[in-house]
Write a protein that holds these residues in place. Sequence first.
Motif, PDB file in Angstrom:
ATOM      1  N   ASP A  70      57.311  25.176 -49.207  1.00  0.00           N
ATOM      2  CA  ASP A  70      56.289  24.935 -48.188  1.00  0.00           C
ATOM      3  C   ASP A  70      55.262  26.070 -48.206  1.00  0.00           C
ATOM      4  OD1 ASP A  70      54.895  24.169 -45.909  1.00  0.00           O
ATOM      5  OD2 ASP A  70      56.473  24.738 -44.508  1.00  0.00           O
ATOM      6  N   ALA A  71      55.751  27.310 -48.190  1.00  0.00           N
ATOM      7  CA  ALA A  71      54.845  28.472 -48.168  1.00  0.00           C
ATOM      8  C   ALA A  71      53.950  28.489 -49.407  1.00  0.00           C
ATOM      9  CB  ALA A  71      55.640  29.758 -48.065  1.00  0.00           C
ATOM     10  N   ARG A 131      61.721  26.166 -47.606  1.00  0.00           N
ATOM     11  CA  ARG A 131      60.773  27.016 -46.875  1.00  0.00           C
ATOM     12  C   ARG A 131      59.802  27.694 -47.841  1.00  0.00           C
ATOM     13  NH1 ARG A 131      62.747  32.094 -43.099  1.00  0.00           N
ATOM     14  NH2 ARG A 131      60.692  32.822 -42.444  1.00  0.00           N
ATOM     15  N   VAL A 187      50.168  32.501 -47.378  1.00  0.00           N
ATOM     16  CA  VAL A 187      50.959  31.279 -47.200  1.00  0.00           C
ATOM     17  C   VAL A 187      50.015  30.110 -47.425  1.00  0.00           C
ATOM     18  CG1 VAL A 187      52.213  29.857 -45.529  1.00  0.00           C
ATOM     19  CG2 VAL A 187      52.650  32.314 -45.651  1.00  0.00           C
ATOM     20  N   TYR A 188      50.315  29.281 -48.440  1.00  0.00           N
ATOM     21  CA  TYR A 188      49.409  28.203 -48.818  1.00  0.00           C
ATOM     22  C   TYR A 188      49.701  26.918 -48.053  1.00  0.00           C
ATOM     23  CZ  TYR A 188      48.607  31.427 -52.672  1.00  0.00           C
ATOM     24  OH  TYR A 188      48.307  32.535 -53.407  1.00  0.00           O
ATOM     25  N   GLY A 189      50.955  26.749 -47.644  1.00  0.00           N
ATOM     26  CA  GLY A 189      51.332  25.510 -46.954  1.00  0.00           C
ATOM     27  C   GLY A 189      51.378  25.715 -45.455  1.00  0.00           C
ATOM     28  N   ARG A 190      52.304  25.045 -44.801  1.00  0.00           N
ATOM     29  CA  ARG A 190      52.380  25.098 -43.336  1.00  0.00           C
ATOM     30  C   ARG A 190      53.520  25.974 -42.840  1.00  0.00           C
ATOM     31  NH1 ARG A 190      52.841  19.041 -41.915  1.00  0.00           N
ATOM     32  NH2 ARG A 190      52.822  19.724 -39.751  1.00  0.00           N
ATOM     33  N   ALA A 191      54.280  26.587 -43.752  1.00  0.00           N
ATOM     34  CA  ALA A 191      55.346  27.498 -43.304  1.00  0.00           C
ATOM     35  C   ALA A 191      54.708  28.679 -42.581  1.00  0.00           C
ATOM     36  CB  ALA A 191      56.160  27.983 -44.499  1.00  0.00           C
ATOM     37  N   GLU A 192      55.385  29.158 -41.536  1.00  0.00           N
ATOM     38  CA  GLU A 192      54.860  30.304 -40.807  1.00  0.00           C
ATOM     39  C   GLU A 192      54.960  31.565 -41.668  1.00  0.00           C
ATOM     40  OE1 GLU A 192      56.326  31.886 -36.902  1.00  0.00           O
ATOM     41  OE2 GLU A 192      56.242  29.735 -36.492  1.00  0.00           O
ATOM     42  N   SER A 193      56.007  31.649 -42.439  1.00  0.00           N
ATOM     43  CA  SER A 193      56.286  32.849 -43.235  1.00  0.00           C
ATOM     44  C   SER A 193      57.376  32.505 -44.239  1.00  0.00           C
ATOM     45  CB  SER A 193      56.789  33.966 -42.319  1.00  0.00           C
ATOM     46  OG  SER A 193      58.008  33.556 -41.715  1.00  0.00           O
ATOM     47  N   LEU A 194      57.738  33.492 -45.056  1.00  0.00           N
ATOM     48  CA  LEU A 194      58.886  33.340 -45.953  1.00  0.00           C
ATOM     49  C   LEU A 194      60.052  34.134 -45.384  1.00  0.00           C
ATOM     50  CD1 LEU A 194      56.380  33.606 -48.530  1.00  0.00           C
ATOM     51  CD2 LEU A 194      58.428  32.513 -49.399  1.00  0.00           C
ATOM     52  N   GLY A 251      52.838  26.032 -50.956  1.00  0.00           N
ATOM     53  CA  GLY A 251      51.914  24.910 -50.948  1.00  0.00           C
ATOM     54  C   GLY A 251      52.367  23.703 -51.746  1.00  0.00           C
ATOM     55  N   HIS A 269      57.453  19.757 -42.609  1.00  0.00           N
ATOM     56  CA  HIS A 269      56.096  20.005 -43.106  1.00  0.00           C
ATOM     57  C   HIS A 269      55.771  19.270 -44.396  1.00  0.00           C
ATOM     58  CE1 HIS A 269      56.086  24.123 -40.853  1.00  0.00           C
ATOM     59  NE2 HIS A 269      55.935  23.110 -40.059  1.00  0.00           N
ATOM     60  N   TYR A 313      55.715  30.901 -56.244  1.00  0.00           N
ATOM     61  CA  TYR A 313      54.506  31.683 -56.002  1.00  0.00           C
ATOM     62  C   TYR A 313      53.737  31.944 -57.287  1.00  0.00           C
ATOM     63  CZ  TYR A 313      53.910  32.382 -51.102  1.00  0.00           C
ATOM     64  OH  TYR A 313      53.595  32.153 -49.794  1.00  0.00           O
TER      65      TYR A 313
END
Lengths: 284, 284
Positions: free
Chosen positions: B154-155, B151, A255-262, B157, B185, B273
Motif C-alpha cells: 500500500d505504502a 501495508r 508514501v505513494y499509496g494510502r497507508a499512513e506509514s510503514l 503504491g 485501501h 520501494y
Amino acid sequence: MEGSGRRDREARRRRSGGSHITSLKNPVVQLARRLDRPAGRAEHDRFLIEGVRCVAAAVDAALPLDSLLVTETAALRHAALIGRAADVSGAELLRVSDQVMAAVSSTVTPQGIVAVAPTVAVPVDRLPAAPDLVCVLDRIADPGNVGTVLRAADAAGAGAVITTAGSAHVESPKAVRAAAGSLFHLPVAARVPWPAARDACRARGLTLIGADAHAAATVDDAVWDRPCALVLGSEGHGLSDEAKADCDQLVRLPVYGRAESLNLAAAAAILLYEAARRRRETRP
Amino acid sequence: MEGSGRRDREARRRRSGGSHITSLKNPVVQLARRLDRPAGRAEHDRFLIEGVRCVAAAVDAALPLDSLLVTETAALRHAALIGRAADVSGAELLRVSDQVMAAVSSTVTPQGIVAVAPTVAVPVDRLPAAPDLVCVLDRIADPGNVGTVLRAADAAGAGAVITTAGSAHVESPKAVRAAAGSLFHLPVAARVPWPAARDACRARGLTLIGADAHAAATVDDAVWDRPCALVLGSEGHGLSDEAKADCDQLVRLPVYGRAESLNLAAAAAILLYEAARRRRETRP
C-alpha cells in the motif's frame, strides 16, 4: 598448550555429555532460566541463544559459549553442530530432559537446543573507529523490531548498531531470535543514553541522518555519500525531540499509496538499503 | 430515501446502544467468536477488525460494517469514532462487558473495540484491469508477514495484492492488525491457486518479477519500468518451482554484510520501494 586445551575440552565433553539433567535445580539450568529476564542478564552478563539456526550462527562466528543444553532428540538430530560447538566455542555440553528444555526455552515449540553465552554487547566507546554506516535505534521498545532491524543492518553492510536507553535489549530471547545470527556479525552497543550515542557518532565523523515522518526532505534528498549514522525512532513515537534537534538531516520515506506509514522494521530496511545503494552508486 | 435510512440507523443505534451484553450466548458475540477461526470466516464470509486504529481505518475507507462491539470504557474514550462508525458504515452498536470483549478479542490487552465486517477479499478476476504494480505473496504462511507486506505494498503504491493458496488468510486477526488499515485501501485476492494468479497477472500485461535468493541477477538488473507483478515466496522455502519457472525475471537482493538473508517483510518492503523508485525515475 593447544593439545592440552583440546584434551580438557574432550574430557569435559565426555563428562557432561554422559549425564542427563532432569532437575530444574541444576545450577546451569537455574542460570539459564534467569537469563530470560533483564535482571538475570544484567546480573550474570550472559544471555540465551535458542534454536538450531541461531546457535549455528554463533558457532560460525566463533562466539565463546559457556554451555549448550540439548535434548536427547536434538542431540541425535544435530550431532555435527553440537560437536562443532564443543570444539569451536568451548561449550560445556548438557543433555537435558524435554521438561527442562521447556522450562529454559522462551519458545512454544523449542527446537531442543539452547546456549548460554557471555554478553556480546560492547560499550559505545569500543565501537569501530571508522565505520561507514551505523544504525542507531532510538527507544525501540519491541525486541522483535530491534532484532529484525539488526538483521537488516547486517545485510545492508552496516559497521555497527547502537540502541539508545529505553530500547528493548538486543540480548533478550525475542531480539536474538529475530536477529537470526546478525547479533554475532557486527558490534552492537546497547541502551546507550542519546547524548553518548550522538557523541560516539560525531567522534567517528558520521553525519546523523534521522528518519522523521514529518520531515520536508525525502530520502532522495539525503546526502548518503559520506559516512553516516541512520537514526530511527519508534513507529508510535518517532524520534525524541533531542535526537531530532541533533540530527544533521531529517528525511522521510515517501508514501505513494494510502497507508499512513510503514512499520518500523520495513522502513528501516528500505532506508538501510537505500543508504547502501546510494553510497555504492556515488563511490564506484 | 436518505432521510429514512438515517432514521433507521438512528433508531438502531438507540436500540442497541442502550443494551449492555454480558452473555457469550448473544448471537452477535457467538458469531464474532467464530470469526477467529478460518472455518468461521469461510462459513460466514465475515471477519473481525480489532482495535482503534484498524476500526478507524475501516471507517475512513467507508467499509460497510455489520456490528461494532465496544466496552463501556472504550465507548467513552472513542465516542467520536463510534459515532462515525454508526453514521458512515451503518454498524449496529453493541455495548459489551469486559469479559465478553476478552472472549471476542484475539489480543492479550484488547482496546475494547471490535467490528464484524463482510469479507473484503475479492475473486482474482475482479482485480483492477490495468494495475501498474501488483504484489503476489506465494504461500506465505505467517499472517503477520502477510499483513506487514500488504501495508508495505500500500505504502509503495501497489494497485493490488494477491496471495496464493497455502498463504495465511489476509482476514485473520493477526494479518488484519499487521496491515494497519491497508487491507481497506487496495484490492486483495486471497489464496488463489498459482496458475490462476499467474494468468490474472498475464491477462493484465504484467511482467512477473520473482524474488529468489539464488538468482544470478540482482534487483539492479531488473526491468522495472513496465507494469509488473513482484512475486515473493516465504523466507524458509522461497518461491515454488512452478512460480519460478513462470516468472519472466528472477532477481535477488544483494547482501552486503554477513547476514544470510533478510526477513520476508523487510525484503518485500525494499523490493516494493525499489519498484516504486525505479518506475518514477524512468517515467518522469
